[in-house]
Every structure is written in C-alpha cells, then in structure tokens.
Design a protein around this motif. Structure first.
Motif, PDB file in Angstrom:
ATOM      1  N   SER A  21       0.750  -1.348   0.207  1.00 21.71           N
ATOM      2  CA  SER A  21       0.489   0.206   0.230  1.00 21.71           C
ATOM      3  C   SER A  21       0.923   1.308   0.197  1.00 21.71           C
ATOM      4  O   SER A  21       2.248   1.405   0.602  1.00 21.71           O
ATOM      5  CB  SER A  21      -0.773  -0.198   1.073  1.00 21.71           C
ATOM      6  OG  SER A  21       0.137   0.191   2.177  1.00 21.71           O
ATOM      7  N   ASP A  22       0.421   2.243  -0.400  1.00 22.70           N
ATOM      8  CA  ASP A  22       0.793   3.921  -0.425  1.00 22.70           C
ATOM      9  C   ASP A  22       0.819   4.371   0.718  1.00 22.70           C
ATOM     10  O   ASP A  22       0.344   4.455   1.983  1.00 22.70           O
ATOM     11  CB  ASP A  22      -0.127   4.589  -1.397  1.00 22.70           C
ATOM     12  CG  ASP A  22       0.762   5.723  -1.702  1.00 22.70           C
ATOM     13  OD1 ASP A  22       1.662   6.747  -0.669  1.00 22.70           O
ATOM     14  OD2 ASP A  22       0.892   6.504  -3.075  1.00 22.70           O
ATOM     15  N   GLU A  24       1.600   7.437   2.050  1.00 19.84           N
ATOM     16  CA  GLU A  24       1.167   8.348   2.457  1.00 19.84           C
ATOM     17  C   GLU A  24      -0.736   8.598   2.843  1.00 19.84           C
ATOM     18  O   GLU A  24      -1.401   9.071   3.065  1.00 19.84           O
ATOM     19  CB  GLU A  24       0.650   9.814   1.121  1.00 19.84           C
ATOM     20  CG  GLU A  24       2.529  10.008   1.221  1.00 19.84           C
ATOM     21  CD  GLU A  24       2.976  10.754   0.480  1.00 19.84           C
ATOM     22  OE1 GLU A  24       1.916  11.440  -0.816  1.00 19.84           O
ATOM     23  OE2 GLU A  24       4.063  11.202   0.316  1.00 19.84           O
ATOM     24  N   THR A  25      -1.156   7.381   1.908  1.00 22.54           N
ATOM     25  CA  THR A  25      -2.401   7.294   1.293  1.00 22.54           C
ATOM     26  C   THR A  25      -3.829   5.968   2.348  1.00 22.54           C
ATOM     27  O   THR A  25      -4.660   5.769   2.054  1.00 22.54           O
ATOM     28  CB  THR A  25      -3.180   7.705   0.279  1.00 22.54           C
ATOM     29  OG1 THR A  25      -2.847   6.430  -0.758  1.00 22.54           O
ATOM     30  CG2 THR A  25      -3.120   8.516  -0.461  1.00 22.54           C
ATOM     31  N   ASP A  26      -2.662   5.082   2.769  1.00 19.74           N
ATOM     32  CA  ASP A  26      -2.974   3.746   3.103  1.00 19.74           C
ATOM     33  C   ASP A  26      -3.302   3.431   1.688  1.00 19.74           C
ATOM     34  O   ASP A  26      -3.779   2.113   1.711  1.00 19.74           O
ATOM     35  CB  ASP A  26      -3.784   3.373   4.541  1.00 19.74           C
ATOM     36  CG  ASP A  26      -2.995   3.686   5.360  1.00 19.74           C
ATOM     37  OD1 ASP A  26      -1.910   3.406   5.461  1.00 19.74           O
ATOM     38  OD2 ASP A  26      -3.555   4.011   6.216  1.00 19.74           O
ATOM     39  N   GLU A  27      -3.454   3.585   0.694  1.00 19.30           N
ATOM     40  CA  GLU A  27      -4.074   3.005  -0.712  1.00 19.30           C
ATOM     41  C   GLU A  27      -4.000   1.628  -0.712  1.00 19.30           C
ATOM     42  O   GLU A  27      -2.085   1.286  -1.043  1.00 19.30           O
ATOM     43  CB  GLU A  27      -4.419   3.709  -1.661  1.00 19.30           C
ATOM     44  CG  GLU A  27      -4.943   3.010  -3.497  1.00 19.30           C
ATOM     45  CD  GLU A  27      -4.569   3.981  -4.667  1.00 19.30           C
ATOM     46  OE1 GLU A  27      -5.218   3.255  -5.488  1.00 19.30           O
ATOM     47  OE2 GLU A  27      -3.968   5.607  -4.305  1.00 19.30           O
ATOM     48  N   ILE A  58       6.838   5.982  -5.653  1.00 23.80           N
ATOM     49  CA  ILE A  58       6.662   6.186  -3.898  1.00 23.80           C
ATOM     50  C   ILE A  58       8.576   5.932  -3.900  1.00 23.80           C
ATOM     51  O   ILE A  58       8.612   6.924  -2.434  1.00 23.80           O
ATOM     52  CB  ILE A  58       6.679   4.138  -3.383  1.00 23.80           C
ATOM     53  CG1 ILE A  58       4.773   4.236  -3.797  1.00 23.80           C
ATOM     54  CG2 ILE A  58       7.074   4.436  -1.677  1.00 23.80           C
ATOM     55  CD1 ILE A  58       4.391   3.493  -2.900  1.00 23.80           C
ATOM     56  N   ARG A  61       9.579   9.265  -3.680  1.00 29.08           N
ATOM     57  CA  ARG A  61       9.215  10.585  -3.047  1.00 29.08           C
ATOM     58  C   ARG A  61       9.629  10.545  -1.473  1.00 29.08           C
ATOM     59  O   ARG A  61       9.843  11.429  -1.105  1.00 29.08           O
ATOM     60  CB  ARG A  61       7.692  10.483  -2.618  1.00 29.08           C
ATOM     61  CG  ARG A  61       6.786  10.391  -3.337  1.00 29.08           C
ATOM     62  CD  ARG A  61       5.616  10.555  -3.372  1.00 29.08           C
ATOM     63  NE  ARG A  61       5.052  10.011  -2.383  1.00 29.08           N
ATOM     64  CZ  ARG A  61       4.085   8.699  -2.200  1.00 29.08           C
ATOM     65  NH1 ARG A  61       3.711   8.477  -3.426  1.00 29.08           N
ATOM     66  NH2 ARG A  61       3.520   7.949  -1.556  1.00 29.08           N
ATOM     67  N   GLN A  63      10.226   7.366   0.094  1.00 33.25           N
ATOM     68  CA  GLN A  63       9.438   6.986   0.869  1.00 33.25           C
ATOM     69  C   GLN A  63      10.062   5.211   0.677  1.00 33.25           C
ATOM     70  O   GLN A  63      10.168   5.086  -0.607  1.00 33.25           O
ATOM     71  CB  GLN A  63       8.333   7.216   1.001  1.00 33.25           C
ATOM     72  CG  GLN A  63       7.608   9.010   1.185  1.00 33.25           C
ATOM     73  CD  GLN A  63       6.472   9.046   1.251  1.00 33.25           C
ATOM     74  OE1 GLN A  63       5.577   8.553   0.338  1.00 33.25           O
ATOM     75  NE2 GLN A  63       6.070   9.438   2.761  1.00 33.25           N
ATOM     76  N   LYS A  95      -8.914  -1.339  -8.558  1.00 27.37           N
ATOM     77  CA  LYS A  95      -8.726  -0.427  -7.941  1.00 27.37           C
ATOM     78  C   LYS A  95      -6.592  -1.408  -7.593  1.00 27.37           C
ATOM     79  O   LYS A  95      -6.585  -0.729  -6.621  1.00 27.37           O
ATOM     80  CB  LYS A  95      -9.305  -0.159  -6.458  1.00 27.37           C
ATOM     81  CG  LYS A  95     -10.565  -0.078  -6.934  1.00 27.37           C
ATOM     82  CD  LYS A  95     -10.725  -0.162  -5.619  1.00 27.37           C
ATOM     83  CE  LYS A  95     -12.097   0.291  -5.496  1.00 27.37           C
ATOM     84  NZ  LYS A  95     -13.410   0.701  -4.115  1.00 27.37           N
TER      85      LYS A  95
END
Length: 246
Positions: A21-22, A24-27, A58, A61, A63, A95
């Motif tokens: 998952s990302d 920053e967004t928990d996506e 990611i 960035r 991260q 998704k």
C-alpha cells in the motif's frame, strides 16, 4: 526496511498472502501470495509494469511502500492462491495493479450464494429449443454486469452458417447457464459496438445482436447444468443444440 526474512522466520511463515500500500494514503495497490522472501521481490523488480511504476513513484518521494501480511502459516500453495483470489475480488481488480484476477477466481472468488449453490448442485437441464451453447470460461467472472456478460457471450466467434438457425444463445461458464439471449441477427466480427473495446473485423468470425430471452425461457435454463452436452475433451466453445447442421 527489512528486505529479507531469516530462515527461522521463513519456516514459521510458510505460505502467506500479503499487500502493498501507499504509505501516504494507505491505498492498497497490490495483493500477492508467496513463500520465503517472495514478498520483497517487487522492490527490485525491473519489469515495466503498473505495479513497478507505482513502487518507483513511492521510492522517488523518498518513501517505501507499506508491506503487510494478511495471513500466514498456510500449509499449501492452493490455499494461499484461493485467499489471494478472494482478497483481489473483495478490493476489486480495477483498484489494484495486479495484472490478472486471482487463481481460479471465476470459481473460488467472490460469488453470490445462489450462484454458488447452482455451481455445486449442478441440476441438469435438457434444451428443447434450437440454441447455441457458448462457453465463456476465459472471460467470465461472477460480478460481471449485464452488459459485460452480454458482450462476452455474443462474440467474436468462428462459427458457420448454421448460426442462423439458432433462436437462443446461452452463456455458459463451467457447464452452468448464466444467461439466455434471443438472437436477433448476426454480424461480421467487430462491426457492432462492444464494451470489451475495439475488436478487429474478421470475415471468418461473427457476433450476434440480441436481447434477454423471455422470462419463461430464462427461468427454465439459468443456473442449470448443460455440461452433459459437451465432451470433456471438447475445445470448441460453440455447441449447437436441436440444430441440424449442413
């Protein structure tokens, strides 16, 4: 980030299912299954895929992707494959960056209870009308919309002139009827609009335009088994029933 398990941890983990998952967004953007250090392999994957590009963004960035285990301690790969398929279906492949749906998700993935009952009870039905059975095993999934199922069923097929004798076309997955269409007309492949995208015209292949059959016909056949019309070795997705072939 730790990028390798010790031998002791690997022995305890056995087979597992994991998610990326990302941070920053928990996506959640990827679901996978594996054993050993498989979970870390995507961090050094150089293939040009949507998943690797997502990870690269990611990393750019400054991260790292968030990696989590959903389940571990599974004794065999088949179990992990089924869990992976269920998770992909729950989240929705659209998704995720997974290129394909989970293993045998057409059978073991997300499915409405009545459809599951028909899959295992396999009530046999015999067809009385001139019809074409169309197996859509490759494209089928249980959460298809009406238009997706229609477009997957109606074309494109390598089929002869006997197609004109069929009144109905039955959408079949794994031997079970999932919809019945009344055939209105046949057209050269790729010549009518299809939600599956642009399909090249092919003079040797055809697609039909139709509508859902009347309710008396649909209720007679939907969720019933027609697998007895196909031999186990049959490769052709098309089967004529009650049609005298030229």
């Amino acid at each position: 980030m730790i990028k390798q398990f010790s031998k002791e941890v690997i022995n305890k983990l056995k087979y597992y299912v994991y998610i990326y998952s990302d941070p920053e967004t928990d996506e959640i953007f990827y679901v996978g299954k594996g054993i050993g250090n498989r979970v870390f392999s995507h961090l050094t994957d150089t293939d040009d895929t949507e998943k690797s590009r997502f990870i690269s963004r990611i990393l750019d960035r400054g991260q790292e992707p968030k990696i989590e285990m959903l389940i571990h301690g599974l004794e065999d790969e088949h179990t992990s494959l089924k869990v992976e398929a269920a998770i992909i279906d729950l989240i929705g492949k659209e998704k995720l960056t997974n290129r394909v749906r989970g293993w045998q998700s057409g059978i073991f993935g997300r499915v409405e209870v009545n459809q599951l009952i028909s899959h295992y009870e396999r009530e046999k039905v015999y067809i009385d009308e001139p019809a074409i059975l169309i197996r859509i095993n490759r494209l089928f999934r249980y959460d298809m919309t009406d238009i997706e199922l229609y477009d997957a069923t109606r074309g494109v097929w390598k089929i002869g002139e006997n197609r004109e004798k069929a009144k109905y076309a039955l959408a079949v997955f794994d031997g079970i009827v999932h919809e019945v269409y009344e055939v209105i007309a046949w057209f050269q492949a790729g010549s009518t609009f299809n939600t599956r995208g642009s399909l090249d015209e092919d003079k040797k292949r055809w697609e039909f335009v139709g509508k859902k059959a009347e309710e008396s016909i649909r209720s007679k056949y939907i969720r019933k088994s027609v697998e007895h019309y196909h031999s186990r070795s049959a490769q052709n997705p098309i089967k004529y029933v009650n049609i005298i072939e030229n």
